[in-house]
Design an enzyme around this catalytic site. Structure first.
Site, PDB file in Angstrom:
ATOM      1  N   ASP A 193       0.667  -1.065  -0.584  1.00 51.66           N
ATOM      2  CA  ASP A 193      -0.030  -0.010  -0.080  1.00 51.66           C
ATOM      3  C   ASP A 193       0.974   1.722  -0.026  1.00 51.66           C
ATOM      4  OD1 ASP A 193      -2.576   1.664   0.539  1.00 51.66           O
ATOM      5  OD2 ASP A 193      -1.659   2.353   2.194  1.00 51.66           O
ATOM      6  N   GLU A 275      -0.505  -1.473  -5.995  1.00 55.26           N
ATOM      7  CA  GLU A 275      -2.111  -0.126  -6.124  1.00 55.26           C
ATOM      8  C   GLU A 275      -1.057   0.275  -7.802  1.00 55.26           C
ATOM      9  OE1 GLU A 275      -4.406   1.198  -3.218  1.00 55.26           O
ATOM     10  OE2 GLU A 275      -1.955   1.193  -2.574  1.00 55.26           O
ATOM     11  N   ASP A 358      -3.564   1.447   6.543  1.00 54.83           N
ATOM     12  CA  ASP A 358      -2.429   1.076   5.516  1.00 54.83           C
ATOM     13  C   ASP A 358      -2.535  -0.643   5.588  1.00 54.83           C
ATOM     14  OD1 ASP A 358      -2.450   3.462   5.131  1.00 54.83           O
ATOM     15  OD2 ASP A 358      -0.764   3.853   5.878  1.00 54.83           O
TER      16      ASP A 358
END
Length: 385
Positions: A193, A275, A358
């Site tokens: 993340d 991501e 997170d």
């Protein structure tokens, strides 16, 4: 797999003068070629050569140097066209796009100049190069690099090299063609993340805090403002000297973080799930005082470092859709905007699961990574006889 290696040249005073004059000459010639190309509607490279080659030779450029000047000019227009087509310069009629389309492309005096093996030869044992200049061929120009880079140069160097001048120093940027490392079958995925408060948080528990980097950037920003407000010659010299300090510091931090993540994934036999944050700067709307942090956030560079380090190690890396990763509970799967109680706290309204926000997002990313890997993996079903 191709990677880029940067070597620092250590020329004598007369060699440095010749290299500097060469860069100025070829880039001045490239600006002239750019004007010719613009006037003729940017013809193809062969057609552009007919309009410019004789004049470039008359300016003192060698045959190969003249060809490279024409090619790099044509490539610059190809890149501009691709950026316009992709919408990177705005919509038709926008101020930025009109400005780019209304005048010829310009090259800086110290912009990179390509060299092939006819213009540049390497002596690896002596760590010197022989390089063409407008003052003749320079021999025994020393260069410095790490032992690992020298080994790669000797064994896997391929293609052209670019000569550039930066901050008064000369560098050769060359391409290394490394053999592909087989991608191993992962035993699960390490979710990563990305953020501003914490640069990277992984599902294994590793956290790269961004506090130090953010403080460093704020100090640099405050100093730039003071120097710009002062406006003296010494202030301008200091601004130029410190121009890339923040950039180098951020790149070093990203190298350390990416190496740690890839090493962990390799040691545990897992892949890396990251991501896909393409276009996030255009999507996210922030207050004016928060925009500097977002636009200074070098997540794209960190992603690139993770990508090439993972490929060198044979670690699978997949990109996942970031939608709802911060709102979904990693325990029960419930999605709700209110699950994100604060920037740092995740509290599921369905099952009561409580965790760092997170950490929770990194586990969701890891799970999505497994889904993407399974969906994209080639079928192992035997072919029908």
């Amino acid at each position: 797999m191709k990677i880029v290696v940067q070597l620092k040249l250590m020329p004598e005073a007369d060699q440095a003068a010749a290299l500097s004059a060469t860069l100025h000459t070829v880039n001045d010639a490239a600006n002239w070629v750019s004007k010719v190309a613009f006037e003729h509607g940017v013809p193809r490279e062969y057609e552009l050569r007919k309009h410019t080659y004789a004049e470039l030779k008359a300016r003192g450029l060698g045959a190969q140097a003249a060809q490279h000047v024409i090619k790099k000019t044509r490539d610059a227009y190809t890149t501009l066209k691709a950026n316009i087509r992709a919408g990177n310069l705005g919509k038709p009629g926008s101020k930025r796009r009109v400005k780019a389309e209304s005048k010829p492309i310009a090259f800086r005096p110290d912009a990179a100049q390509p060299y092939d093996d006819r213009c540049l030869s390497w002596q690896y044992d002596q760590q010197t190069v022989s390089i063409w200049t407008t003052a003749g061929r320079l021999k025994n120009v020393r260069f410095v690099c790490s032992a690992d880079a020298l080994k790669m140069l000797r064994e896997q160097r391929k293609g052209e090299s670019d000569l550039i001048r930066r901050d008064g120093m000369f560098f050769l940027i060359t391409t290394i063609d490394l053999p592909d490392v087989p991608i191993s079958e992962p035993d699960g995925f390490l979710g990563v993340d990305l953020g501003i408060v914490d640069i990277a948080t992984t599902s294994s528990g590793y956290r790269a805090a961004g506090r130090g980097l953010n403080r460093h950037r704020k100090r640099q920003l405050d100093l730039r403002r003071k120097l710009q407000a002062k406006g003296t010659q010494s202030a301008k010299r200091l601004l130029k000297k410190r121009g890339r300090k923040e950039q180098r510091h951020a790149a070093n931090v990203n190298h350390i973080i990416s190496k740690t993540i890839v090493t962990t994934a390799e040691r545990t036999g897992r892949g890396i799930a990251l991501e896909d944050l393409t276009g996030i700067r255009e999507r996210v709307r922030l207050r004016k005082d928060q925009r500097t942090k977002l636009h200074s956030w070098s997540f794209h560079q960190l992603g690139q470092f993770l990508d090439y380090k993972a490929r060198r190690a044979g670690v699978p890396l997949v990109y996942v859709d970031p939608a709802y990763t911060s709102q979904q509970c990693s325990e029960c799967g419930h999605i709700d905007r209110k699950n994100r109680a604060t920037q740092a706290t995740f509290a599921c309204r369905a099952c009561g699961f409580l965790a760092n926000a997170d950490d929770n997002a990194s586990h969701n990313i890891a799970r999505k990574g497994e889904t993407v890997w399974i969906a994209g993996r080639e079928s192992r079903v035997p072919a029908t006889p």
